[in-house]
Design a protein around this motif. Structure first.
Motif, PDB file in Angstrom:
ATOM      1  N   ARG A 169       0.894  -1.195  -0.150  1.00 34.50           N
ATOM      2  CA  ARG A 169       0.101  -0.064   0.135  1.00 34.50           C
ATOM      3  C   ARG A 169       0.676   1.195   0.016  1.00 34.50           C
ATOM      4  O   ARG A 169       0.347   2.195  -0.533  1.00 34.50           O
TER       5      ARG A 169
ATOM      6  N   TYR B 164      -1.949  -0.226   6.745  1.00 41.67           N
ATOM      7  CA  TYR B 164      -3.397  -1.081   6.681  1.00 41.67           C
ATOM      8  C   TYR B 164      -4.155  -0.829   7.838  1.00 41.67           C
ATOM      9  O   TYR B 164      -5.128  -1.462   7.877  1.00 41.67           O
TER      10      TYR B 164
ATOM     11  N   GLN C 226      -8.002   0.047   7.206  1.00 44.15           N
ATOM     12  CA  GLN C 226      -8.803  -0.841   6.546  1.00 44.15           C
ATOM     13  C   GLN C 226      -9.012  -1.863   7.524  1.00 44.15           C
ATOM     14  O   GLN C 226     -10.207  -2.671   7.711  1.00 44.15           O
TER      15      GLN C 226
ATOM     16  N   ASP D 101     -10.151  -9.246   1.243  1.00 45.30           N
ATOM     17  CA  ASP D 101     -10.221  -7.771   1.062  1.00 45.30           C
ATOM     18  C   ASP D 101      -9.048  -7.010   1.198  1.00 45.30           C
ATOM     19  O   ASP D 101      -8.978  -5.892   0.388  1.00 45.30           O
TER      20      ASP D 101
ATOM     21  N   THR E 235      -6.825  -7.788  -2.403  1.00 47.45           N
ATOM     22  CA  THR E 235      -7.474  -7.462  -3.614  1.00 47.45           C
ATOM     23  C   THR E 235      -7.756  -5.877  -3.414  1.00 47.45           C
ATOM     24  O   THR E 235      -7.721  -5.553  -4.716  1.00 47.45           O
ATOM     25  N   SER E 236      -7.659  -5.321  -2.509  1.00 47.36           N
ATOM     26  CA  SER E 236      -7.892  -3.905  -2.449  1.00 47.36           C
ATOM     27  C   SER E 236      -6.591  -3.345  -2.943  1.00 47.36           C
ATOM     28  O   SER E 236      -6.311  -2.498  -3.812  1.00 47.36           O
ATOM     29  N   ASP E 237      -5.326  -3.672  -2.519  1.00 51.44           N
ATOM     30  CA  ASP E 237      -3.994  -3.438  -3.142  1.00 51.44           C
ATOM     31  C   ASP E 237      -3.997  -3.717  -4.497  1.00 51.44           C
ATOM     32  O   ASP E 237      -3.436  -2.932  -5.480  1.00 51.44           O
TER      33      ASP E 237
ATOM     34  N   ARG F 289      -6.220  -4.060  -6.928  1.00 52.81           N
ATOM     35  CA  ARG F 289      -7.226  -3.221  -7.624  1.00 52.81           C
ATOM     36  C   ARG F 289      -6.926  -1.923  -7.765  1.00 52.81           C
ATOM     37  O   ARG F 289      -6.910  -1.165  -8.819  1.00 52.81           O
ATOM     38  N   HIS F 290      -6.155  -1.271  -6.828  1.00 51.75           N
ATOM     39  CA  HIS F 290      -5.437   0.164  -6.898  1.00 51.75           C
ATOM     40  C   HIS F 290      -4.389   0.137  -7.586  1.00 51.75           C
ATOM     41  O   HIS F 290      -4.133   0.994  -8.624  1.00 51.75           O
TER      42      HIS F 290
END
Length: 377
Positions: free
Chosen positions: A25, A62, A65, A82, A85-87, A89-90
């Motif tokens: 992140r 993190y 979140q 979650d 997949t968030s990382d 996706r970004h």
């Protein structure tokens, strides 16, 4: 805008796509990933359980979140899903301009199925579909291991229109199985009415780990002849993989799919960080430079390439004969290629399972801390 590094540009000019084998992140939020795109020709990102475990254990990126997930009562598995997949996706969003500029060839971000499923075809298939739908970005690639059980999952995913990064390939025989799984998937995707030009795949052929295992055996053999072969097998193996790639993607079977819009499954050189300090730190990059491949590099290797790599064009297609002679010489000093690649596949799955366990432990620790903080406030 900063100038592009001349050495990474030279590699790109040969036809090598530089992907970064790292994601966190912090890398996303700091702008450092965009900087690597702008300055060092990075056109893709790969992740694995080890990378995510490291990212989560370093820093506080993190925390917010994790607090939200803890407040919702998220399970450990759901929280891990979650977060990862968030990382991805970004990162896909940051890579989207590269994806558009290369007509989908690059600008890709890879995320791996839970490695505990490596020997379960159905579970791998289901997880690949879940990851694909959850990340919900057309430039994501789902990483599926090239185990015997993984091969049918690769075909099924491709047939469903999912772009796949096949990982943990060590042997030439298994690599041929991977290419066959891809072609079978494309044939089914065509039957299913998918646009074949949108489906992309890379085949991640591991390099430095081959030398680590074989060098150990050469040292044990003890002869001058055996020791003279050290540090050469990984590159020879990869060069012969490229020869197989050229062969398979010139068959009539392939030409039929190509006519329907399909794209080749490019070889990807993985595990390109040098493990033995006696070896040149750019050798798994420079010595495997050739058109139509990906080289995914850890940050340290990418920095070394940008600093002092001497890129001198195609170093693969003129070396097939000596690569074959190299592998033959190994058998001559008593090193069994078939045993080496089996050990490496088993170890590869095991290492990723251990890293996944570390990742789960890290997430659990963060969830517990967030829950305590929430209860105290």
């Amino acid at each position: 805008m900063a100038d592009t590094n001349a050495r990474t540009q030279a590699l790109s000019d040969v036809g090598v796509s530089i992907w970064l084998d790292d994601l966190s992140r912090g890398l996303i939020q700091s702008g450092d990933l965009q900087k690597l795109i702008d300055e060092k020709n990075v056109v893709g990102v790969t992740t694995n359980p080890t990378i995510f475990a490291g990212a989560l254990s370093n820093g506080e990126d993190y925390n917010e979140q994790v607090r939200e997930l803890a407040a919702k009562g998220a399970t450990l598995e759901d929280a891990t899903f979650d977060i990862t997949t968030s990382d991805v996706r970004h990162a896909c969003d940051i890579m989207k301009p590269v994806y558009d500029a290369t007509d989908g060839q690059d600008g890709r971000v890879s995320i791996e199925v839970d490695p505990r499923m490596a020997h379960d075809t159905d579970a791998t298939t289901a997880m690949a579909d879940k990851l694909w739908k959850s990340v919900d970005r057309e430039n994501v690639m789902i990483k599926i291991p090239a185990t015997v059980e993984g091969l049918p999952a690769i075909t099924t995913a491709i047939a469903a229109g999912i772009s796949v990064n096949v990982t943990l390939i060590f042997s030439l025989e298994r690599y041929r199985g991977v290419m066959n799984a891809y072609l079978s998937g494309l044939e089914q995707a065509k039957e299913n009415g998918h646009d074949l030009s949108k489906i992309r795949s890379v085949a991640s052929f591991f390099v430095s780990r081959v030398d680590t295992e074989i060098d150990k055996r050469l040292d044990a053999a003890g002869s001058a002849e055996a020791k003279g072969l050290k540090g050469k097998a990984g590159i020879a193996n990869a060069r012969l993989a490229y020869q197989a790639f050229e062969e398979v993607f010139s068959t009539s079977r392939w030409e039929t799919l190509k006519g329907a819009g399909a794209r080749v499954q490019r070889p990807l050189w993985a595990s390109t960080g040098v493990k033995d300090p006696a070896y040149k730190d750019t050798m798994y990059v420079v010595d495997l430079a050739v058109n139509d491949v990906v080289n995914t590099m850890p940050p340290k290797t990418l920095d070394a390439v940008a600093d002092h790599a001497e890129v001198d064009g195609d170093q693969v297609t003129t070396h097939y004969a000596d690569a074959k002679a190299m592998l033959d010489a190994l058998e001559g000093v008593g090193v069994s290629y078939s045993d080496v690649v089996k050990v490496l596949e088993d170890e590869g799955v095991d290492k990723f399972e251990k890293s996944w366990a570390e990742l789960l432990d890290s997430v659990q620790g963060e969830l517990d801390a967030a829950s305590k903080a929430g209860a105290a406030s």
